[in-house]
Design an enzyme around this catalytic site. Structure first.
Site, PDB file in Angstrom:
ATOM      1  N   PRO A  49       0.813  -1.215   0.000  1.00 49.86           N
ATOM      2  CG  PRO A  49       0.120  -0.933   2.204  1.00 49.86           C
ATOM      3  CD  PRO A  49       0.855  -1.879   1.298  1.00 49.86           C
ATOM      4  CG  ASP A  88       0.842   2.739   5.084  1.00 51.40           C
ATOM      5  OD1 ASP A  88       0.211   2.390   6.091  1.00 51.40           O
ATOM      6  OD2 ASP A  88       2.050   3.013   5.097  1.00 51.40           O
ATOM      7  CD1 TRP A 592       7.788   0.459   9.853  1.00 41.41           C
ATOM      8  CD2 TRP A 592       7.222  -0.356   7.866  1.00 41.41           C
ATOM      9  NE1 TRP A 592       8.352   1.262   8.902  1.00 41.41           N
ATOM     10  CE2 TRP A 592       8.019   0.781   7.673  1.00 41.41           C
ATOM     11  CE3 TRP A 592       6.727  -1.035   6.752  1.00 41.41           C
ATOM     12  CZ2 TRP A 592       8.357   1.252   6.406  1.00 41.41           C
ATOM     13  CZ3 TRP A 592       7.060  -0.561   5.490  1.00 41.41           C
ATOM     14  CH2 TRP A 592       7.873   0.577   5.329  1.00 41.41           C
ATOM     15  CD  GLN A 630       8.790  -0.573   1.662  1.00 40.95           C
ATOM     16  OE1 GLN A 630       8.555  -1.107   2.734  1.00 40.95           O
ATOM     17  NE2 GLN A 630       8.608   0.715   1.456  1.00 40.95           N
ATOM     18  CD1 TRP A 634       4.225  -4.375   3.638  1.00 39.75           C
ATOM     19  CD2 TRP A 634       4.754  -4.945   1.543  1.00 39.75           C
ATOM     20  NE1 TRP A 634       3.110  -4.932   3.054  1.00 39.75           N
ATOM     21  CE2 TRP A 634       3.405  -5.289   1.771  1.00 39.75           C
ATOM     22  CE3 TRP A 634       5.310  -5.201   0.282  1.00 39.75           C
ATOM     23  CZ2 TRP A 634       2.610  -5.873   0.792  1.00 39.75           C
ATOM     24  CZ3 TRP A 634       4.509  -5.781  -0.695  1.00 39.75           C
ATOM     25  CH2 TRP A 634       3.174  -6.118  -0.436  1.00 39.75           C
ATOM     26  CE  LYS A 667      17.052   9.326  -2.165  1.00 44.59           C
ATOM     27  NZ  LYS A 667      17.322   9.004  -0.778  1.00 44.59           N
ATOM     28  CE  LYS A 670       8.181  18.315  -3.756  1.00 47.18           C
ATOM     29  NZ  LYS A 670       7.435  18.052  -2.538  1.00 47.18           N
TER      30      LYS A 670
END
Length: 1118
Positions: A49, A88, A592, A630, A634, A667, A670
């Site tokens: 999610p 999530d 989590w 993750q 996750w 990477k 902004k």
RNA sequence: AGUCCUGUAGCUCAGCUGGUUAGAGCGCUACACUGAUAAUGUAGAGGUCCGCAGUUCAAAUCUGCGCAGGACUACCA
């Protein structure tokens, strides 16, 4: 009849996106694709999610492309692939964004804003960007069920999570215990690492530091340290207030240590100290001075400026482990196993960067300390004492004050910053302790030290590392099970599972579940005030029963709240077995755990859909995919919960994809302004090109350097070529009204080249199927690209062009149409998991014109199955010869400056292997027409005509020759023509090196052609080609005829004649080109569809035929 | 600080269990082709395979030590 769609004059992928998205929606293709597959043949996929609290980025397009590919593929393989979306919705980022928006801090919750209102605000905020997410999902062609997503804040979801927690609780895997966490005494709360990483939290502070002298117990010293008198171990600390809590000293087993004789600089007493070898100079600097002899040492007087020191012994840290020492400050003893305290233990975290190379270890106030103490055998106890209620507590209370056990400093704050303004004492406890140690000859050095230390972002005061009460999952108890189960999971890439995840499991800690927050799933545990009785609730029904019981016994009038979140749930009071009221433990659980519960909670298991899990219809997952970040997120929580509650893996295959970086490998952020807008990208380039680029450019698990130019390249190179191939097909198929209505022409009746491309196509199907089944999407795309570009477009279509536009609607022409049609439809299926829109557009265009298949969309069709009978490797090989021979001939032409339109008489092919002739003969005509040469001649008798050369086959010879390899290779290289012939004829040749004789066979030597004297030769590996470049008058005339054809065709095209128009040609008289018209007039007329060619003066365009000759040519419709 | 990943042509990437001219596409240069044409083909230039050391007859490939970039985890007496 239906026509092949030729609306698009040129490729417009964004336009195709729109057409297809509309088509899919109007015809409900996604649901059909799922529902048409049988329920009992499922491929289980879990959607990790996302949080709709942030904007979708280009990396989400990447991740979802990976998911989409395998789900679509399995669907086409006949599997039912349900794809339930999810959101999530809990967690700190949401809390923070709400707080920012409301302009409040955590402290204001319950004051300026009620917990109730706060949670409502969270609930609203969490779906803020849902529309944008839905939009990107749709536009990128990601098929996931967004209509019935699971949402982690729903009561049903929470109820399932409670049930899972209760299972753990019942197995004894849930406990409340201590862990060392950053803690803010001023705020009275633990801080998450996230909070500590807020800007400005780490600040330089000046602290009093002490190098303390720990006096060893002589009877525990190793032999080599006997006979020196008192020996002290030196250990440094920047937090002297933790010294009363010291219970161990940690050394690095591999680090070098020395014993040093010197004098204490405060008491001037002679001392022996142990210190890290690398730190002697650092600690014994300034006032100290190294000497070489005992005499120099003994000569020391108190009035001397410098204190001498003598290094007397060197040893490893390992040798020190087990030494016991006297407690430095004996205010208290650990309540638990005090006899195991005050020893030297080993720890891998010890460095010689600073300090003394020996770490003062206070397990109550340092995470590393606690770990080292726990791992020591026997375990070193932490300095915990029993309080009034017999609960173990550290020597510092939750306000940051010393307990009363510390007599003269009891009640004082451990840091002066914790006092209210103006109330702090002159001397901090750090200073007091330092003075005390100096007086007792236990301080080796005391000095001020500037270091970086974290501060609480709410109170601005220094953080304390403090043992806090938290709820834990005893994951360590199930460690072996998790490791074992992990070995059955197919990780892509493998090292993420074996190394990164495997190591993580090996070093597993208990899972700290507690979060002291407001917006999350409440821990379903109720306790009596004295913690003697507790209960874990596993469902709403369970809670209802307990609430009724409590109402009855305690005379209350409560109901189960409609919303299971705080604060409502906190108001529920339950009753214990002995009749005492129980209150809920105020903690929330780690978010989590929410996401790791999704396999069950998304179906409200076990309150509903029991079979989904119990019968394995939706558990475990066949496939999941998320970012590598993750791994400990996750991927772990899914694995941990499944292992601990169900004793199963949660997923069988997992793809962990890399990061999406900008084109320079930086990477995206902004701040740097290098963020790619996914919406704009899809709009400009279309979803397919974007998806294809991402998958084909780098393996999903490698980082992707995202470059928009790369998408454009994919568009041109792959989609452009495929589009052109289709357009070509559609153009002529429409003219010929080919609608695949004729019976399929058997392969053996088709041309060699047809069988060849069909063979390659079937090989390709096999490969792509295999790659997709093995979660290797990148290889699959590259193979499809190479097929479309190199083989289908640049060889098959190029060589077969004439078959499509020339002549009658013959069987051969139909065979060509059938062949190309099959290639195109098959490609549309093979590519559809990757480029769902273009693939469907292509499929529909083809299928709607022929009605060959019943499916209205490629996504409802079945994945192609490779037909082994159609794969002919010998054929593939001889076509490879044809391509390479053609290429070699063209390169000779180029070198010689002979245009391709100029015919030549013959190609000479030296042959080693009779099979080669056979192979090349079957593709002879292709080669001849491709390179415009009239004949191929094979040369088998090579003696004296072609020179051969020999080269060692290192692979086979290496084993035979071993270290003589170099000499042997040299000897083989120098073999003369006779020796080579002998080897070829007898399959034996022997060489002698340093008296040793070696027998070689043809396998050990690679023989190739060297040169053909007097001929133009080109070589590509084992294929050698010579070209006869002699020109005769006839050849020249024929060449000119072809030039003429070409010029006339150009004029036709420029005059916008239709491809089928018949014409009349007028050509100005010219003696050079006259023979061409005389000898090849028929040919020219046929080629340009001319009814007649007249030689006359005309007012046509002056056209250059060769560099020397230009004539006027005019054409008109016949 | 630890663990893991990556480092091959200007750029993006192939190169399987070690085997001798290290490849492809893009870009660049030149030429050719022209009924797929805002395509296409051919050729050329361009590489201390991150460095150093080792194992081996032989290393881009295996081992060790570094360097650079990245990810995650932990935060240091």
């Amino acid at each position: 009849m239906a026509k092949y769609n030729d609306d698009l004059k040129q490729l417009d992928l964004p336009h195709i996106d729109q057409l297809m998205l509309k088509f899919w929606e109007e015809n409900d293709i996604f649901n059909k694709s799922v529902n048409q597959r049988p329920v009992d043949n499922s491929f289980v996929f879990y959607e990790g999610p996302p949080s709709a609290n942030g904007m979708p980025g280009i990396h989400h397009v990447m991740g979802r492309t990976v998911k989409d590919i395998f789900c679509r593929f399995q669907t086409m393989k006949g599997k039912r692939v349900e794809r339930k979306g999810g959101w999530d919705t809990h967690g700190l980022p949401i809390e923070l964004s709400v707080e920012k928006e409301l302009g409040i801090t955590k402290e204001d919750i319950g004051k300026k804003i009620s917990v109730d209102d706060y949670n409502h605000k969270c609930r609203e905020t969490v779906m803020r960007y849902k529309d944008l997410w839905d939009d990107i999902t749709r536009k990128m062609g990601y098929w996931v069920d967004l209509d019935n997503p699971y949402i982690t804040f729903n009561n049903e979801y929470i109820e399932s999570v409670w049930w899972l927690l209760a299972q753990l609780y019942n197995k004894g895997l849930l406990y409340k215990g201590y862990t060392i966490q950053p803690y803010s005494p001023a705020a009275g709360t633990g801080l998450s690492s996230h909070e500590l990483n807020q800007p400005g939290c780490y600040r330089d502070v000046t602290d009093t530091t002490v190098v303390a002298q720990f006096l060893t117990k002589p009877d525990t010293l190793p032999d080599f340290l006997h006979g020196y008198g008192d020996i002290f171990i030196l250990a440094w600390t920047t937090t002297p207030w933790t010294l009363p809590s010291n219970t161990a000293l940690t050394v690095g087993p591999k680090i070098d240590y020395v014993l040093v004789k010197t004098y204490n600089q405060y008491t001037f007493k002679p001392i022996n100290v142990i210190i890290g070898k690398a730190l002697v100079e650092k600690q014994l600097a300034g006032k100290f001075m190294q000497v070489e002899t005992e005499d120099q040492l003994n000569a020391y007087q108190q009035s001397d400026k410098k204190i001498p020191y003598l290094v007397v012994k060197e040893f490893k840290g390992q040798d020190l482990i087990g030494i016991r020492y006297e407690q430095l400050l004996n205010y208290a003893l650990p309540y638990d196993h005090p006899e195991n305290a005050f020893r030297v233990i080993g720890g891998s975290f010890v460095t010689t960067e600073d300090g003394t190379g020996i770490v003062h270890t206070a397990p109550t106030f340092g995470a590393d300390d606690a770990k080292a103490a726990r791992e020591a055998v026997p375990e070193v106890p932490a300095m915990l004492v029993l309080d009034e209620h017999d609960n173990p507590v550290p020597l510092v209370d939750l306000q940051g004050r010393f307990r009363k056990e510390l007599t003269e400093i009891g009640g004082k704050y451990v840091k002066n910053e914790y006092y209210n303004e103006g109330e702090a004492p002159e001397k901090s406890v750090d200073v007091e302790i330092a003075i005390k140690l100096k007086e007792e000859n236990r301080a080796f050095k005391v000095e001020k030290y500037v270091h970086n230390y974290p501060h609480c972002w709410r109170t601005d005061k220094p953080v304390l590392y403090y043992p806090l009460d938290s709820w834990f999952i005893r994951s360590t108890a199930m460690k072996d099970k998790m490791i074992e189960l992990n070995k059955t999971i197919n990780w892509k890439p493998a090292h993420t599972g074996e190394k990164r995840f495997g190591n993580w499991l090996e070093n597993l800690n208990d899972w700290n579940l507690s979060r002291s927050r407001y917006w999350g799933i409440p821990l379903p545990i109720w306790r009596t005030e004295d913690a003697s009785e507790e209960q874990c609730i596993e469902s709403i029904a369970d809670l209802q029963v307990e609430v009724a019981k409590a109402n009855e016994q305690l005379g209350l009038n409560q109901t189960v709240p409609a919303d299971l979140h705080r604060p409502y749930i906190d108001e529920v009071i339950l009753v214990s077995q002995s009749g005492k009221p129980m209150k809920r433990e105020l903690d929330l659980i780690d978010v989590w755990f929410d996401s790791g519960s999704m396999p069950y909670a998304q179906w409200h298991y076990p309150m509903e859909n029991r079979d989904f899990i119990d019968k394995g219809t939706t558990f475990p997952a066949d496939f999941i995919a998320e970012g590598v970040d993750q791994t400990r997120g996750w991927f772990f929580t899914l694995h941990a919960i499944a292992s601990m509650v169900f004793g199963s893996v949660a997923y069988k295959n997992v793809v962990s994809n890399g990061l999406v970086l900008d084109k320079n490998g930086v990477k995206m952020s902004k701040r740097l302004g290098n963020v790619i807008d996914p919406f704009k990208t899809l709009e400009d380039y279309g979803a397919d090109a974007t998806r294809w680029y991402m998958i084909s450019n780098a393996q999903p698990w490698d980082n992707l350097k995202f470059d928009l130019d790369g998408i454009d390249e994919v568009r041109r190179k792959f989609f452009g070529t495929l589009f052109n191939t289709y357009s070509f097909f559609a153009l002529y198929a429409n003219i010929d009204k080919f609608s695949y209505s004729e019976a399929v022409i058997p392969l053996e009746k088709r041309q060699e080249i047809d069988r060849w491309i069909i063979s390659l196509l079937n090989s390709l199907i096999k490969e792509v199927d295999n790659d997709l089944a093995n979660y290797e999407p990148t290889d699959a795309t590259r193979k499809i690209m190479s097929f479309v570009d190199e083989h289908l477009s640049n060889w098959y279509v190029r060589l077969c062009r004439r078959r499509f536009w020339k002549g009658e609607y013959s069987e051969d022409k139909i065979a060509a149409y059938q062949t190309l049609y099959e290639c195109l439809t098959t490609i549309s299926k093979l590519m559809s998991p990757f480029a769902p829109m273009f693939a469907d557009w292509l499929y529909k265009n083809l299928n709607e014109a022929t009605g060959k298949e019943v499916h209205i969309s490629v996504h409802l069709s079945d994945f192609p199955i490779a037909d082994r009978n159609h794969i002919d490797l010998a054929l593939e090989q001889r076509m490879d010869y044809a391509q390479r021979i053609s290429s070699l001939v063209l390169s000779i032409r180029k070198k010689e400056g002979i245009r391709v339109r100029q015919p030549l008489t013959k190609i000479l092919l030296p042959v080693l292997d009779p099979d080669f002739i056979h192979q090349v003969d079957s593709v002879r005509d292709l080669i001849l027409s491709e390179v415009n040469v009239k004949d191929i001649e094979y040369i088998t008798d090579t003696d004296g005509f072609i020179r051969k050369k020999a080269k060692a086959n290192f692979k086979t010879l290496g084993r035979i020759l071993g270290k003589h390899m170099k000499t042997g290779a040299q000897m083989i290289q120098e073999m003369d023509q006779a020796s080579i012939s002998q080897l070829e004829k007898t399959n034996a040749f022997s060489i002698e090196i340093e008296g040793e004789s070696f027998n070689l066979t043809t396998e050990d030597v690679e023989i190739s052609f060297d040169e053909i004297p007097g001929w133009q030769v080109a070589t590509d590996r084992e294929v050698t080609v010579a070209l006869d470049v002699t020109l005769t008058e006839d050849l020249i005339a024929e060449g000119l005829a072809r030039e003429l054809v070409n010029r006339i065709q150009n004029i036709r095209k420029n005059s916008d004649f239709n491809v089928t128009d018949r014409i009349i040609v007028d050509i100005e008289k010219n003696n050079i080109i006259l023979p061409a018209i005389e000898k090849f007039g028929d040919y020219i007329r046929q080629e340009v569809l001319a009814n007649q060619i007249n030689i006359n003066d005309n007012d046509g365009e002056l056209t250059e035929i060769t560099e020397e000759v230009s004539v006027k040519i005019a054409i008109s419709k016949a």
